[in-house]
Design a protein around this motif. Sequence first.
Motif, PDB file in Angstrom:
ATOM      1  N   PRO A  69       0.833  -1.210   0.000  1.00 52.68           N
ATOM      2  CA  PRO A  69       0.000   0.000   0.000  1.00 52.68           C
ATOM      3  C   PRO A  69       0.863   1.254   0.000  1.00 52.68           C
ATOM      4  O   PRO A  69       1.899   1.308   0.677  1.00 52.68           O
ATOM      5  N   ASP A  88      -4.178   2.841  -1.945  1.00 52.86           N
ATOM      6  CA  ASP A  88      -3.944   1.547  -1.304  1.00 52.86           C
ATOM      7  C   ASP A  88      -2.818   0.820  -2.069  1.00 52.86           C
ATOM      8  O   ASP A  88      -1.785   1.416  -2.337  1.00 52.86           O
ATOM      9  N   GLY A 140       1.821  -0.812   5.383  1.00 53.18           N
ATOM     10  CA  GLY A 140       0.696  -0.037   4.906  1.00 53.18           C
ATOM     11  C   GLY A 140       0.944   1.446   5.017  1.00 53.18           C
ATOM     12  O   GLY A 140       2.085   1.918   5.014  1.00 53.18           O
ATOM     13  N   ARG A 182      -3.816   7.908   3.574  1.00 54.51           N
ATOM     14  CA  ARG A 182      -4.567   6.964   2.747  1.00 54.51           C
ATOM     15  C   ARG A 182      -5.455   7.636   1.713  1.00 54.51           C
ATOM     16  O   ARG A 182      -5.722   7.072   0.664  1.00 54.51           O
TER      17      ARG A 182
END
Length: 387
Positions: free
Chosen positions: A185, A260, A346, A352
């Motif tokens: 990600p 992502d 991540g 994000r």
Amino acid sequence: MTFDATALTEPVDRAAVRAYASRLRAQGFDDGSLRRILTFVAVGVAVLIFVPVFGSVVVTVVSSFARAGSGGVFTVIPILMVVFALGVAGLAVWGLVRGGAGAGVRRYRLDRFARANGMSFVPALADPPLPGMIFDLGSARSSSDLVRGDRPRFVEFANYRYTTGSGKERTVHQWGYVAVRLDTPLPHIVLDALSNNGLFGNLPEAFDRDQRLSLEGDFDQHFALYCPRGYERDALYLFTPDVMARFIDNAAALDVEIVDDWLFLYAKRDLSTLDPATWAWLFGAVGALLDKLGQWGRWRDEHLATDASSLASTAAAPGNTTGAASVASALPFAAPSGLLTPPPAGVAAQGRRLQRRTPVAAIGVMVVFVALWIAMQTGLLDRLFGG
């Protein structure tokens, strides 16, 4: 394996196309046959109703001209009208038949093209579970003509539709996309291609301008790059000069989104087509990008690392080591103290997703338009400027 586009243009066996369509129907894919049957029924009912009524009108008109002693062109005109109406109905039926056959041939060609290039073909997919910006808008979301590969990583080429509004305001939005699965990600980054922007841009979402990052060289002449605040260094790590050059040389006509563990290339037109030149361009562009995307797999979010360090410090604090010595003595290796959680992976929450902004300019234009329309309807403009 070499690029092979022969299946897109070579003659096809009609029997093979029909057999392929039958297999798709058996697998549950809609080939449009039900819609064509319903349309045929509707046309048939309309003809049964229209022909007697229209025919009686024509007979009455011709009889009237005959009793009045008129002939020639006045008698021929109604007959020509009947012939024209029947011709229009025939063309409609022919168009339905050809359209249905064309859809079957298209799918057959794309399936053979995918197989010839080591990929697979999926005719349609409702509401694809992808995180890109176009995939959560509107209703009736569906992908079509999906060509997929899974080596060296998953790649999907497809066309996409979604609907907004209702009634007279109903709009079907058309997109083509390429989806590439990444190794890890990454922060949410958008490259808005400047070559395809209109008055209000090409993307369905607008982003805060203070998230725009200027890069070196002439990259800013081709793309506007947006990244979350606090992730500017990460964007510079990902978009090294050689990576920027690949995007400029191969994808400058496409909008790009990284979200992502996906990379998306967008176009406001179909990308999965029967045009060999389009496929050659897309394969070349994706191949050039994949050659550089491997280095992105080494990226790690420092924001998560900071959080993990604080957790490790807490774990190593006095009072958290109860029984640690006795457990360590039973291990065949030396375990480091304190780290009780797996290493972070991540993207932190703040990286994000980009922050959206309201398209103020578009709203302003709409308000002015509505105000002018109201002024025209009420006669206010005439009173103001008409004296």
